[in-house]
Design a protein around this motif. Structure first.
Motif, PDB file in Angstrom:
ATOM      1  N   ARG A 122       0.791  -1.229   0.000  1.00 20.28           N
ATOM      2  CA  ARG A 122       0.000   0.000   0.000  1.00 20.28           C
ATOM      3  C   ARG A 122       0.823   1.278   0.000  1.00 20.28           C
ATOM      4  NH1 ARG A 122      -3.517  -1.641   5.044  1.00 20.28           N
ATOM      5  NH2 ARG A 122      -1.473  -2.513   5.577  1.00 20.28           N
ATOM      6  N   SER A 123       1.755   1.401   0.929  1.00 23.17           N
ATOM      7  CA  SER A 123       2.481   2.675   1.017  1.00 23.17           C
ATOM      8  C   SER A 123       3.393   2.937  -0.177  1.00 23.17           C
ATOM      9  CB  SER A 123       3.220   2.813   2.349  1.00 23.17           C
ATOM     10  OG  SER A 123       4.099   1.748   2.573  1.00 23.17           O
ATOM     11  N   PRO A 124       4.082   1.932  -0.752  1.00 19.81           N
ATOM     12  CA  PRO A 124       4.867   2.263  -1.946  1.00 19.81           C
ATOM     13  C   PRO A 124       3.991   2.612  -3.152  1.00 19.81           C
ATOM     14  CG  PRO A 124       5.107  -0.072  -1.424  1.00 19.81           C
ATOM     15  CD  PRO A 124       4.354   0.570  -0.300  1.00 19.81           C
ATOM     16  N   VAL A 125       2.819   1.991  -3.259  1.00 20.03           N
ATOM     17  CA  VAL A 125       1.910   2.361  -4.348  1.00 20.03           C
ATOM     18  C   VAL A 125       1.445   3.799  -4.143  1.00 20.03           C
ATOM     19  CG1 VAL A 125      -0.333   1.927  -5.428  1.00 20.03           C
ATOM     20  CG2 VAL A 125       1.197   0.010  -4.919  1.00 20.03           C
ATOM     21  N   ALA A 126       1.089   4.153  -2.922  1.00 21.00           N
ATOM     22  CA  ALA A 126       0.671   5.533  -2.640  1.00 21.00           C
ATOM     23  C   ALA A 126       1.788   6.508  -2.983  1.00 21.00           C
ATOM     24  CB  ALA A 126       0.266   5.668  -1.175  1.00 21.00           C
ATOM     25  N   GLU A 127       3.015   6.184  -2.583  1.00 19.32           N
ATOM     26  CA  GLU A 127       4.155   7.044  -2.905  1.00 19.32           C
ATOM     27  C   GLU A 127       4.335   7.150  -4.421  1.00 19.32           C
ATOM     28  OE1 GLU A 127       9.006   7.323  -2.274  1.00 19.32           O
ATOM     29  OE2 GLU A 127       7.891   5.793  -1.163  1.00 19.32           O
ATOM     30  N   GLY A 128       4.233   6.019  -5.098  1.00 18.22           N
ATOM     31  CA  GLY A 128       4.416   5.999  -6.545  1.00 18.22           C
ATOM     32  C   GLY A 128       3.364   6.780  -7.306  1.00 18.22           C
ATOM     33  N   VAL A 129       2.139   6.755  -6.826  1.00 19.32           N
ATOM     34  CA  VAL A 129       1.052   7.497  -7.467  1.00 19.32           C
ATOM     35  C   VAL A 129       1.179   8.992  -7.167  1.00 19.32           C
ATOM     36  CG1 VAL A 129      -1.453   7.859  -7.436  1.00 19.32           C
ATOM     37  CG2 VAL A 129      -0.537   5.542  -7.502  1.00 19.32           C
ATOM     38  N   LEU A 130       1.535   9.323  -5.939  1.00 22.01           N
ATOM     39  CA  LEU A 130       1.542  10.711  -5.498  1.00 22.01           C
ATOM     40  C   LEU A 130       2.773  11.497  -5.950  1.00 22.01           C
ATOM     41  CD1 LEU A 130      -0.087  12.733  -3.903  1.00 22.01           C
ATOM     42  CD2 LEU A 130       0.904  11.808  -1.807  1.00 22.01           C
ATOM     43  N   ARG A 131       3.931  10.869  -5.969  1.00 23.42           N
ATOM     44  CA  ARG A 131       5.176  11.596  -6.262  1.00 23.42           C
ATOM     45  C   ARG A 131       5.126  12.359  -7.600  1.00 23.42           C
ATOM     46  NH1 ARG A 131       9.692  11.729  -3.791  1.00 23.42           N
ATOM     47  NH2 ARG A 131       9.326   9.849  -2.552  1.00 23.42           N
ATOM     48  N   PRO A 132       4.742  11.739  -8.714  1.00 21.52           N
ATOM     49  CA  PRO A 132       4.727  12.511  -9.963  1.00 21.52           C
ATOM     50  C   PRO A 132       3.652  13.600  -9.980  1.00 21.52           C
ATOM     51  CG  PRO A 132       3.960  10.256 -10.343  1.00 21.52           C
ATOM     52  CD  PRO A 132       4.463  10.325  -8.938  1.00 21.52           C
ATOM     53  N   ARG A 133       2.561  13.386  -9.284  1.00 16.98           N
ATOM     54  CA  ARG A 133       1.517  14.425  -9.243  1.00 16.98           C
ATOM     55  C   ARG A 133       2.011  15.655  -8.497  1.00 16.98           C
ATOM     56  NH1 ARG A 133      -4.061  10.975  -8.507  1.00 16.98           N
ATOM     57  NH2 ARG A 133      -3.501   9.480 -10.117  1.00 16.98           N
ATOM     58  N   ILE A 134       2.746  15.416  -7.424  1.00 20.39           N
ATOM     59  CA  ILE A 134       3.343  16.543  -6.704  1.00 20.39           C
ATOM     60  C   ILE A 134       4.340  17.246  -7.616  1.00 20.39           C
ATOM     61  CG2 ILE A 134       4.911  17.169  -4.820  1.00 20.39           C
ATOM     62  CD1 ILE A 134       3.515  14.941  -3.153  1.00 20.39           C
ATOM     63  N   GLY A 135       5.166  16.458  -8.285  1.00 20.86           N
ATOM     64  CA  GLY A 135       6.193  17.022  -9.150  1.00 20.86           C
ATOM     65  C   GLY A 135       5.668  17.832 -10.310  1.00 20.86           C
ATOM     66  N   MET A 136       4.478  17.519 -10.779  1.00 27.51           N
ATOM     67  CA  MET A 136       3.892  18.242 -11.909  1.00 27.51           C
ATOM     68  C   MET A 136       2.961  19.366 -11.462  1.00 27.51           C
ATOM     69  SD  MET A 136       3.147  15.154 -14.636  1.00 27.51           S
ATOM     70  CE  MET A 136       1.867  14.432 -13.618  1.00 27.51           C
ATOM     71  N   SER A 137       2.868  19.585 -10.171  1.00 24.95           N
ATOM     72  CA  SER A 137       1.945  20.600  -9.654  1.00 24.95           C
ATOM     73  C   SER A 137       2.712  21.802  -9.121  1.00 24.95           C
ATOM     74  CB  SER A 137       1.098  19.993  -8.523  1.00 24.95           C
ATOM     75  OG  SER A 137       1.857  19.893  -7.330  1.00 24.95           O
ATOM     76  N   THR A 138       1.966  22.777  -8.656  1.00 28.16           N
ATOM     77  CA  THR A 138       2.579  23.951  -8.027  1.00 28.16           C
ATOM     78  C   THR A 138       3.222  23.601  -6.692  1.00 28.16           C
ATOM     79  OG1 THR A 138       0.485  24.546  -6.964  1.00 28.16           O
ATOM     80  CG2 THR A 138       0.960  25.558  -9.113  1.00 28.16           C
ATOM     81  N   LEU A 139       3.031  22.360  -6.240  1.00 24.52           N
ATOM     82  CA  LEU A 139       3.621  21.906  -4.984  1.00 24.52           C
ATOM     83  C   LEU A 139       5.044  21.384  -5.171  1.00 24.52           C
ATOM     84  CD1 LEU A 139       0.463  19.968  -3.816  1.00 24.52           C
ATOM     85  CD2 LEU A 139       1.315  22.098  -2.811  1.00 24.52           C
ATOM     86  N   ALA A 140       5.485  21.268  -6.418  1.00 25.50           N
ATOM     87  CA  ALA A 140       6.825  20.738  -6.708  1.00 25.50           C
ATOM     88  C   ALA A 140       7.881  21.524  -5.937  1.00 25.50           C
ATOM     89  CB  ALA A 140       7.104  20.806  -8.204  1.00 25.50           C
ATOM     90  N   GLY A 141       8.759  20.793  -5.275  1.00 23.67           N
ATOM     91  CA  GLY A 141       9.818  21.417  -4.498  1.00 23.67           C
ATOM     92  C   GLY A 141       9.389  21.892  -3.128  1.00 23.67           C
TER      93      GLY A 141
END
Length: 160
Positions: free
Chosen positions: A13-32
């Protein structure tokens, strides 16, 4: 903002959550502005890649989690992270039981924190089959949308 996604063994569960969330953060205004990691309350799988079924299911959805390695929740995580977002109530109880008296982090259920489902849990697919992994992926996909929405609301981009 620093988020740690927590489940039992850090291989489903947690690695899937990390895998799904990481690129969305990176492509959003939240990146960095958002740090993300995952961990398990148990130590059985430390250093191992995610479960092969979790890797395969995530890959079917275009998410590569094969490079992640399991780690156990540690004392330092209570100071390093702002939120420990737990897959289910058992994980939340374990996280809170280990929480030091003086602690930076707060703990909550991931689905509830993300606004997906009050008191909602992400079921452990480990003893299940493809249908259980698919169900978990869709829950975590919805949770990722909710996390992004919450973070955008609470931490708007002030750069203009």
């Amino acid at each position: 903002m620093r988020l740690l996604i927590v489940c039992l063994g850090n291989i489903c569960r947690s690695p899937v959550a990390e895998g799904v969330l990481r690129p969305r953060i990176g492509m959003s205004t939240l990146a960095g502005r958002v740090e993300l990691d995952s961990a398990g309350t148990g130590d059985w799988h430390v250093g191992q890649p995610p479960d092969r079924r979790a890797i395969a299911n995530a890959a079917e959805h275009g998410v590569d989690i094969s490079g992640l390695r399991a780690r156990q929740l540690g004392a330092q995580d209570y100071q390093r992270f702002d939120w420990l977002l737990c897959a289910d109530r058992a994980n939340l109880r374990d996280v809170r039981a280990r929480m030091p008296a003086e602690c930076h982090a707060q703990a909550a259920l991931l689905l509830e924190w993300a606004g997906v489902e009050a008191d909602g849990e992400v079921p452990d697919p480990y003893t299940g089959g493809p249908a259980q992994f698919e169900h978990v992926f869709h829950l975590l996909d919805r949770a990722a949308d909710g996390v992004i929405a919450r973070l955008r609301h609470e931490y708007p981009d002030r750069r203009r």
